[in-house]
Design an enzyme around this catalytic site. Structure first.
Site: not given
Ligand code: PGA
Length: 253
Positions: A236-237, A99, A9-11, A215, A97, A175, A169
């Site tokens: 994500g990250g 977010e 997930n590049w966001k 994470s 998600h 994050g 999640e």
């Molecule tokens: P993260 O994000 O791996 O940076 O914690 C995961 C996500 O939001 O899908």
């Protein structure tokens, strides 16, 4: 075996050049996926077409959208329709998600509408659920995520449900560098599966891929993915770093 999925997930990160280089570097590793393994890249919408082209001929590598709208078409400035995704041959979309839920006020009911449309177009949703820290601290996370599933998924038939991938999640782990322990992930995944079994039957719930997100990184992916009810991760990250994500793909069961 259920599908095992490493989903990036590049966001809202990376310019097109950097995104292209990242995909090139990951593909250059030449990881051959088995029939039950998938690598999925949820890229920003301006890059969907380019990214889709890059994956041509790669078996079990897919591009996903990070979101789409609940209406078929029309005067919804700035939104992306499911039909647009279909016209680009995009086969996956991340929905719900945390977010999107937090910053764009997406409710369980609104997500149910999106899911209806996405399934109508034969695109696979990666449906996210998960509790905030306050709920985890109060110890009511099981009820909280059960309600997310009930309000967004329980109107589907068993056959429809089987077209959906779920990502658990915990918001407190996204994050933050604070990962759920593999035991916490397993416990919640088993709970989610039992909630689905209660409504759709165990045979059906046993076929649903449930990804863990929050994470995940190269150093913890293997242990988390090895849990019996964890079928890969939404990352994500660490998905923004080629070597990290390569190791994460290689950590799939
Ligand atoms: P993260 O994000 O791996 O940076 O914690 C995961 C996500 O939001 O899908």
């Amino acid at each position: 075996m259920r599908k095992q999925i490493a989903a990036a997930n590049w966001k809202m990160n990376l310019t097109v050049d950097k995104g292209e280089k990242l995909l090139d570097d990951i593909l250059a590793a030449g990881i051959e996926l088995s029939a039950d393994q998938l690598a999925v890249f949820a890229v920003p919408s301006p890059y969907l077409q380019l990214a889709q082209k890059k994956l041509a001929g790669r078996k079990n590598y897919f591009i996903a959208a990070q979101n789409c709208y609940s209406k078929k078409s029309g005067a919804y400035t700035g939104e992306t329709s499911v039909e647009m995704l279909q016209s680009l041959n995009i086969q996956y979309v991340v929905l719900g998600h945390s977010e999107r839920r937090e910053y764009f006020q997406e409710s369980n009911q609104f997500l149910a509408e999106k899911l209806n449309l996405v399934l109508e177009y034969n695109i696979t949703p990666i449906f996210c659920c998960g509790e905030p820290l306050s709920i985890r601290d109060a110890g009511t996370q099981n009820e909280f995520v059960a309600t997310q599933l009930e309000e967004s998924l329980f109107h589907f038939s068993a056959e429809e449900l089987q077209k959906i991938v779920i990502a658990y999640e915990p918001i407190w782990a996204i994050g933050t560098g604070k990962t759920a322990t593999s035991e916490q992930a397993q416990e919640m995944h088993a709970h989610l599966r039992s909630v689905l079994a209660g409504k759709f039957g165990k045979e059906v719930s046993d076929t649903i891929s449930i990804l863990y997100g929050g994470s995940v990184k190269a150093s913890n992916a293997k242990e988390i993915f090895s849990q019996p009810d964890v079928d890969g991760g939404l990352v994500g990250g660490a998905s923004l770093i080629a070597d990290e994500f390569i190791t994460i793909i290689n950590s799939l069961k």
